[in-house]
Design a protein around this motif. Structure first.
Motif, PDB file in Angstrom:
ATOM      1  N   ILE A 385     -36.488 -61.692 -28.955  1.00 43.91           N
ATOM      2  CA  ILE A 385     -37.438 -63.130 -28.394  1.00 43.91           C
ATOM      3  C   ILE A 385     -38.944 -62.886 -28.459  1.00 43.91           C
ATOM      4  N   LEU A 386     -39.271 -61.256 -28.402  1.00 44.58           N
ATOM      5  CA  LEU A 386     -40.631 -61.494 -28.189  1.00 44.58           C
ATOM      6  C   LEU A 386     -41.674 -61.772 -30.470  1.00 44.58           C
ATOM      7  N   ASN A 387     -40.623 -61.837 -30.906  1.00 38.10           N
ATOM      8  CA  ASN A 387     -40.791 -61.804 -32.158  1.00 38.10           C
ATOM      9  C   ASN A 387     -40.424 -63.398 -32.656  1.00 38.10           C
ATOM     10  N   ILE A 388     -40.075 -63.985 -32.126  1.00 40.69           N
ATOM     11  CA  ILE A 388     -40.449 -65.811 -32.315  1.00 40.69           C
ATOM     12  C   ILE A 388     -41.730 -66.146 -32.467  1.00 40.69           C
ATOM     13  N   LYS A 389     -42.051 -66.936 -33.977  1.00 44.26           N
ATOM     14  CA  LYS A 389     -43.193 -67.551 -33.748  1.00 44.26           C
ATOM     15  C   LYS A 389     -44.081 -68.343 -32.649  1.00 44.26           C
ATOM     16  N   LEU A 390     -43.189 -68.896 -31.148  1.00 46.23           N
ATOM     17  CA  LEU A 390     -44.297 -69.046 -30.776  1.00 46.23           C
ATOM     18  C   LEU A 390     -44.829 -68.087 -30.020  1.00 46.23           C
ATOM     19  N   LEU A 391     -44.496 -67.248 -29.882  1.00 46.72           N
ATOM     20  CA  LEU A 391     -45.286 -66.256 -29.174  1.00 46.72           C
ATOM     21  C   LEU A 391     -46.552 -65.663 -30.306  1.00 46.72           C
ATOM     22  N   LYS A 392     -46.605 -66.117 -31.612  1.00 43.98           N
ATOM     23  CA  LYS A 392     -48.046 -65.282 -32.178  1.00 43.98           C
ATOM     24  C   LYS A 392     -47.735 -64.224 -32.529  1.00 43.98           C
ATOM     25  N   THR A 393     -46.762 -63.664 -33.154  1.00 42.05           N
ATOM     26  CA  THR A 393     -46.658 -62.223 -33.696  1.00 42.05           C
ATOM     27  C   THR A 393     -47.407 -61.735 -34.159  1.00 42.05           C
ATOM     28  N   VAL A 394     -47.854 -60.780 -34.330  1.00 41.70           N
ATOM     29  CA  VAL A 394     -49.082 -60.082 -35.233  1.00 41.70           C
ATOM     30  C   VAL A 394     -48.089 -59.984 -36.128  1.00 41.70           C
ATOM     31  N   HIS A 395     -49.359 -60.213 -37.155  1.00 40.08           N
ATOM     32  CA  HIS A 395     -49.116 -59.230 -38.957  1.00 40.08           C
ATOM     33  C   HIS A 395     -49.395 -58.161 -38.655  1.00 40.08           C
ATOM     34  N   VAL A 396     -48.560 -57.117 -39.592  1.00 36.24           N
ATOM     35  CA  VAL A 396     -48.806 -55.710 -39.386  1.00 36.24           C
ATOM     36  C   VAL A 396     -49.640 -54.880 -40.280  1.00 36.24           C
ATOM     37  N   SER A 397     -50.507 -56.270 -40.891  1.00 35.66           N
ATOM     38  CA  SER A 397     -51.939 -55.717 -41.355  1.00 35.66           C
ATOM     39  C   SER A 397     -53.311 -55.470 -40.203  1.00 35.66           C
ATOM     40  N   LYS A 398     -52.464 -56.557 -39.062  1.00 37.06           N
ATOM     41  CA  LYS A 398     -53.426 -56.026 -38.181  1.00 37.06           C
ATOM     42  C   LYS A 398     -53.084 -55.574 -36.710  1.00 37.06           C
ATOM     43  N   TYR A 399     -52.206 -54.761 -36.830  1.00 36.27           N
ATOM     44  CA  TYR A 399     -51.660 -53.688 -35.868  1.00 36.27           C
ATOM     45  C   TYR A 399     -52.933 -52.622 -35.517  1.00 36.27           C
ATOM     46  N   PHE A 400     -53.124 -52.304 -34.403  1.00 34.12           N
ATOM     47  CA  PHE A 400     -53.613 -50.842 -33.953  1.00 34.12           C
ATOM     48  C   PHE A 400     -55.076 -51.714 -34.181  1.00 34.12           C
ATOM     49  N   ASP A 401     -55.459 -52.672 -33.381  1.00 30.63           N
ATOM     50  CA  ASP A 401     -56.872 -52.799 -33.509  1.00 30.63           C
ATOM     51  C   ASP A 401     -57.190 -54.071 -33.095  1.00 30.63           C
ATOM     52  N   ASP A 402     -58.245 -53.156 -32.041  1.00 30.72           N
ATOM     53  CA  ASP A 402     -58.878 -54.447 -30.400  1.00 30.72           C
ATOM     54  C   ASP A 402     -59.703 -55.325 -31.501  1.00 30.72           C
ATOM     55  N   GLN A 403     -60.062 -55.426 -32.852  1.00 30.06           N
ATOM     56  CA  GLN A 403     -60.625 -56.543 -32.840  1.00 30.06           C
ATOM     57  C   GLN A 403     -60.190 -57.656 -33.067  1.00 30.06           C
ATOM     58  N   PHE A 404     -58.637 -57.684 -33.048  1.00 30.18           N
ATOM     59  CA  PHE A 404     -57.947 -59.265 -32.820  1.00 30.18           C
ATOM     60  C   PHE A 404     -57.577 -59.700 -31.843  1.00 30.18           C
ATOM     61  N   TYR A 405     -58.901 -58.958 -30.170  1.00 31.97           N
ATOM     62  CA  TYR A 405     -58.229 -59.713 -29.186  1.00 31.97           C
ATOM     63  C   TYR A 405     -59.377 -59.002 -28.548  1.00 31.97           C
TER      64      TYR A 405
END
Length: 432
Positions: A385-405
């Motif tokens: 459920i968490l990986n549906i597009k409605l929940l704005k899944t994070v791209h793997v290149s943006k993992y582990f990055d505070d700057q995203f939030y």
């Protein structure tokens, strides 16, 4: 914020506002036994223990999750957000159970304590998906997990006749395997992703969180126990032995014979998890000490086996190592609870009533199997459920990055060694 990063302005604030509106409406109109909410019955001796548990969940797990070099803001900040939202949701769920007459109201302080303790499951599961789930996904995961955990507790209490305080001690088992199941549904990060590692600064803060959790764990295991003194002493003995064993095994298993922070970070807590089921009932300190030792052993040895064999085979990336930090010791503790219960009952009846012993084994094993299977199945569904597009899944290149939030200064993001902390350490000759 750079344009390549998504904005959560249209999702996170409105989701939080919607949830708070629901909580306010529910508390305003339909809270049962209003006269007992502010009853002073539990306050004089209960609040110090509650304060310890609150510190453990907020401070302890908040810093415990700071294991990634560029994810410190999210580790502490989002953990705080999930805790304060989840506590309100937990109280609301328990309120509904009281209205449905499937649970008795224990008063405001006891209900609040159970809510904070239930949030431990969410904090543990968050460690498994750390750096991969965005705030919307984490909030949804927390709410779903809390509701399912309360359902699991109700099944154990209603159909298997497990005491209420014992059902709450399944929180480590449920949180670990729910988180492992959820993270298995997230895409794997690229093999060479540099952000998925720690620094001396993140290790130091994470160890600080470990110390917080270690210090307050006796209160966590004893706050709802009938025999509080036994629970406190047994938990402390188990924690002390697991900490000593962690240092010993870390030096023995490392290549150069030095201590490894990853071992200390996880194994010193194993005793508290292992003893959680039986802390109130053990009458001999040496039993608690053996459980602490075994918990530390299974954590360190399990970390080697899981990271080399289990995780690659199932394509899992348990960011904070919650599987071997909380999951394996919880399994060991559940097995130990069955053995100790059978031995105690057998000695009391001189092994004449084998049918009663069989029933005890059935109840304890049934509660364990129900909890872990519910966590795994619902965790897998929640991960999908968490990986549906409605929940704005994070791209793997943006993992582990505070700057995203978060708004993060360029100086902090550009210094891979941790900024001024690294400079201070170099000047103090701790780093070459």
């Amino acid at each position: 914020m750079p344009s390549r990063y998504l904005s959560f302005r249209c999702s996170v604030p409105w989701l939080i506002l919607f949830l708070e509106t629901l909580f306010l409406i529910r508390f305003f109109f339909c809270f049962p036994d209003v006269g007992n909410i502010y009853s002073p019955t539990w306050l004089p001796g209960f609040y110090p223990e509650f304060q310890d548990v609150n510190h453990m969940v907020l401070f302890g797990f908040g810093f415990f999750l700071m294991v990634l070099r560029r994810y410190g803001f999210s580790s502490t900040g989002l953990n705080f957000l999930l805790i304060v939202l989840g506590v309100q949701c937990s109280v609301l769920v328990e309120d509904l159970l009281v209205l449905l007459r499937v649970e008795e109201s224990g008063g405001g302080m006891e209900s609040l304590a159970k809510a904070v303790m239930s949030m431990t499951a969410v904090a543990i599961s968050t460690g498994a998906v750390l750096g991969k789930a965005n705030p919307v996904q984490l909030i949804v995961m927390s709410l779903v997990e809390l509701i399912i955990f309360y359902m699991s507790r109700y099944i154990n209490r209603r159909f298997l006749q497990v005491p209420d305080d014992r059902t709450l001690m399944h929180v480590h088992l449920f949180g670990a395997y729910f988180g492992v199941a959820v993270t298995s549904r997230f895409p794997e990060p690229p093999p060479g992703l540099d952000k998925n590692r720690s620094t001396p600064k993140s290790d130091l803060f994470s160890m600080l969180g470990t110390v917080f959790v270690w210090v307050f764990w006796p209160s966590f295991n004893s706050i709802l126990a009938a025999y509080k003194m036994e629970a406190v002493l047994n938990t402390y003995f188990a924690l002390a032995v697991s900490a000593v064993t962690a240092f010993m095994l870390s030096a023995l298993t490392s290549k150069d014979g030095k201590f490894r922070m990853t071992h200390i970070h996880s194994a010193v807590l194993a005793g508290g998890v292992t003893i959680s089921y039986t802390a109130h009932s053990i009458q001999h300190p040496w039993i608690a000490m053996i459980l602490g030792l075994l918990g530390s052993v299974i954590t360190i040895l399990g970390s080697h086996c899981l990271q080399k064999c289990f995780n690659p085979a199932f394509k899992l990336q348990d960011t904070s190592g919650v599987h071997f930090t909380f999951g394996l010791p919880a399994v060991l503790g559940a097995v130990a609870a069955v053995v100790l219960c059978v031995v105690e009952e057998g000695i009391a009846t001189q092994w004449d009533n084998l049918s009663s012993l069989g029933y005890l084994v059935f109840v304890d094993v049934g509660a364990f199997c129900q909890t872990i299977s519910t966590a795994l199945i619902t965790g897998l569904i929640t991960g999908l459920i968490l990986n549906i597009k409605l929940l704005k899944t994070v791209h793997v290149s943006k993992y582990f990055d505070d700057q995203f939030y978060w708004e993060v200064s360029f100086r902090i993001m550009s210094d891979p060694g941790g900024g001024s902390f690294s400079t201070l350490m170099r000047n103090s000759r701790y780093l070459n």
